[in-house]
Design a protein around this motif. Sequence first.
Motif, PDB file in Angstrom:
ATOM      1  N   GLY A  26      37.838   5.266  28.822  1.00 33.02           N
ATOM      2  CA  GLY A  26      36.518   5.762  28.437  1.00 33.02           C
ATOM      3  C   GLY A  26      36.370   7.261  28.628  1.00 33.02           C
ATOM      4  O   GLY A  26      35.869   7.971  27.740  1.00 33.02           O
ATOM      5  N   ILE A  27      36.799   7.776  29.779  1.00 39.52           N
ATOM      6  CA  ILE A  27      36.696   9.210  30.041  1.00 39.52           C
ATOM      7  C   ILE A  27      37.564  10.001  29.069  1.00 39.52           C
ATOM      8  O   ILE A  27      37.155  11.046  28.544  1.00 39.52           O
ATOM      9  N   THR A  28      38.769   9.501  28.803  1.00 42.38           N
ATOM     10  CA  THR A  28      39.655  10.204  27.863  1.00 42.38           C
ATOM     11  C   THR A  28      39.070  10.230  26.462  1.00 42.38           C
ATOM     12  O   THR A  28      39.140  11.248  25.759  1.00 42.38           O
ATOM     13  N   ALA A  29      38.486   9.108  26.035  1.00 44.66           N
ATOM     14  CA  ALA A  29      37.887   9.053  24.700  1.00 44.66           C
ATOM     15  C   ALA A  29      36.768  10.075  24.560  1.00 44.66           C
ATOM     16  O   ALA A  29      36.618  10.703  23.495  1.00 44.66           O
ATOM     17  N   LEU A  30      35.970  10.273  25.607  1.00 47.65           N
ATOM     18  CA  LEU A  30      34.877  11.226  25.535  1.00 47.65           C
ATOM     19  C   LEU A  30      35.346  12.661  25.747  1.00 47.65           C
ATOM     20  O   LEU A  30      34.795  13.593  25.154  1.00 47.65           O
ATOM     21  N   ALA A  46      43.828  18.159  32.994  1.00 51.59           N
ATOM     22  CA  ALA A  46      43.362  18.265  34.377  1.00 51.59           C
ATOM     23  C   ALA A  46      41.893  17.885  34.488  1.00 51.59           C
ATOM     24  O   ALA A  46      41.480  17.188  35.432  1.00 51.59           O
ATOM     25  N   ARG A  47      41.091  18.325  33.531  1.00 48.18           N
ATOM     26  CA  ARG A  47      39.667  17.989  33.547  1.00 48.18           C
ATOM     27  C   ARG A  47      39.461  16.485  33.399  1.00 48.18           C
ATOM     28  O   ARG A  47      38.687  15.869  34.145  1.00 48.18           O
ATOM     29  N   THR A  48      40.180  15.885  32.454  1.00 46.29           N
ATOM     30  CA  THR A  48      40.051  14.439  32.244  1.00 46.29           C
ATOM     31  C   THR A  48      40.482  13.660  33.470  1.00 46.29           C
ATOM     32  O   THR A  48      39.810  12.710  33.895  1.00 46.29           O
ATOM     33  N   ALA A  49      41.599  14.058  34.069  1.00 51.41           N
ATOM     34  CA  ALA A  49      42.090  13.359  35.257  1.00 51.41           C
ATOM     35  C   ALA A  49      41.152  13.537  36.443  1.00 51.41           C
ATOM     36  O   ALA A  49      40.947  12.612  37.235  1.00 51.41           O
ATOM     37  N   LEU A  96      45.503  11.143  28.291  1.00 49.51           N
ATOM     38  CA  LEU A  96      45.392   9.702  28.542  1.00 49.51           C
ATOM     39  C   LEU A  96      46.338   9.272  29.656  1.00 49.51           C
ATOM     40  O   LEU A  96      45.954   8.517  30.560  1.00 49.51           O
ATOM     41  N   TYR A  97      47.587   9.772  29.614  1.00 45.62           N
ATOM     42  CA  TYR A  97      48.541   9.416  30.660  1.00 45.62           C
ATOM     43  C   TYR A  97      48.093   9.960  32.020  1.00 45.62           C
ATOM     44  O   TYR A  97      48.308   9.304  33.054  1.00 45.62           O
TER      45      TYR A  97
END
Length: 520
Positions: free
Chosen positions: A252-256, A324-327, A266-267
Motif C-alpha cells: 500500500g505505501i509503495t503504491a501511494l 528510502a522514503r518508502t521504506a 517495493l523491495y
Amino acid sequence: MITFLARRLTTSAIVVLISSFLMYFLVAIAVDPLSVLRSSTMPSAAKQQQIAHLTAQLHLDEPVIVRYFDWLKGAAGCTYGMCDLGTNWRTHEAVTSMLSGAVVTTLQLVLVATVLAVVIGAAIGIVSALRQYSGFDYSITFMSFLMYSLPVFWVAVMMKSFLAIDFNDFIQNGGQFSAVWIIGVALVTGLAVGAACGGGRGRILRIGAITALAVGALMVYANLTEFFVTPSSGGPLDLLRVLVFSVAIAFGITALSTGLRNRKALYSALTVAGIGAALYYPMLYFWNAVPASWPIVLLLGVVAMLVGIGVGFAWGGTERSRSARTAAITAFFVAGMLFLDRLAQTWYDYAHSSWVHGRPIATSGDSTPNLGGSYWMHTTDLLTHILLPSITLVLVSMASYTRYVRASTLEVLNQDYIRTARAKGLTERTVIMRHAFRNALLPLASVVPVDILFVLGGALITETVFGWSGMGNLFVTALHENVLDAAMGYLLIVAVLAPLANIVADLLYAVLDPRIRVDA
C-alpha cells in the motif's frame, strides 16, 4: 521575514492586550463570588464578616481597571518565566498549576483527533473529487453535510450508546458476529471500496466482491479466534497476522509513494516488512526485560525509520531517496503495528481486571481511578477512555476538511499543468500524487494550523459530555464557581493562540507556495 514577524508580533501583542482587558471586564461583571454568602442562612454578623473578608481578599472594593492591571502585572511575568495568573480562591490552587494539567488533558483528547480528522478528511476529499458526480461522490457529499450539521453533544451521546454500551455488551457475550452482521458489513464495505476505486461497472463489481470476501473472512477469523476477547497472545498465529499485514502495508505505501512499478522501492518496503516480522519475538523479550515508557517507544519509532532509510539506500536504484522514503514510512507503520500487538496482549487482563469489570470501553473520565499495573495496562486504559471523544471529534471535524480538499482538488485538476503532465504520458498515479495532491492541500495550510492551535482552548461540549477535565471544562467550572482568575487564565491562552495560529498559517502557506512572500 524578520520585519514581517516583528510587525505581526507587535500587532498581535496589542490585540491580546485589548482583548484581555475586554474579557476581564466582561467576566468580572458576569461572576459574583459573594453570591453564595449573600444567600447563606448563617447569622447576619458572621455573614457580613465573611463578605468583608472575601471582598478584601479578592479586592472587590477596587475598580475593575485597577484589578485588571494587578492581574496583568502577574500575567506579563509569563514572558520571562515568572508567571502569576492568580489563584482559585475556593481551593487556593495556583491557576498556572490548574492550566498545566488541563492543557495536557486537552492535548491528549483533541490533538490526535484533529490530526486524524485532517488525514482522513483529506484522503476522502481527494477520492471524492476524482470520482466527481459518481454515487460515491454524492454519498460522501451527503455524509459530509450531515456530520457537519449534527450537534456535537448528540453525536457524543450516540457514541456512548453504540460504541460503548452496546460494544461492552458484545464483548461480555463472547464477541461473536452474527451471520447477518458479517454479510451486511461485508457488502457495505465492498460497495464503498468498489465505488471509491471507480472504473467500469465490471471493475467496481470485481473490486467490491474481493473486498467483501476479504472483510467477511476477517470477521469469520475474528469469531474463530475470539479476537475481541483475546486480540493477541504472542503466538505463531499472531506472528503470521503481523507478517500478512506488514506485507499489505508495504504494498500500500509503495503504491501511494512511488507506484508498484518501482521495484527497488517495493523491495525496500518488503524488506522492512520482513525485518519487522523477524523482530516479533525479540521485541516481546525486549519488553519483558526493559520497563516500557513513552520515551523508549518514541525512540524505537525513530530507530525504525532510520533502519528503513538505510534499507532503502542499500537497495539502491536510480532514485534512492524515493526507496528510502518508502521504506521509512513502511517501517513507521510496521513498528506501530508491533506496538499495538504488544498492547493487545494486555487487553484480556485489562478488560477482566477488578477495576474494569468486563466493560473496557469507558463512557466518562480520562482514566480509571486507582488503576494499577504496568505501562501497557495504563496505556490501554488511556486508549479506551480517549476512544469515544476522539471518534466524536473526528466525525464532526473531518466533514469540513473533506469539503475543503474536494473543492481544491477539483480546481487543481482543471489547471493547465495537470493537462501538460498527462499529455507527457505520466501515469495517473504520478499526476495525482506528485502534482495535484500537493497543490490541492495548500488551502488546508491556512485552516489546519488555526484549528490545531485553537483546539488547545478545549473541546468544551465534548469534555463536558465525556467528563474530561480539560481546558473547556476548566472554563465552565470557573464561571460556575465564580472564579475570575481561573476563567481569565483560560481566556488568556485562547487570546494568545488565536493570533499565533494565524502567523503560523501565513508562514506555512509561504513555505508551501513559493508565489507567496510574507515580506511583500
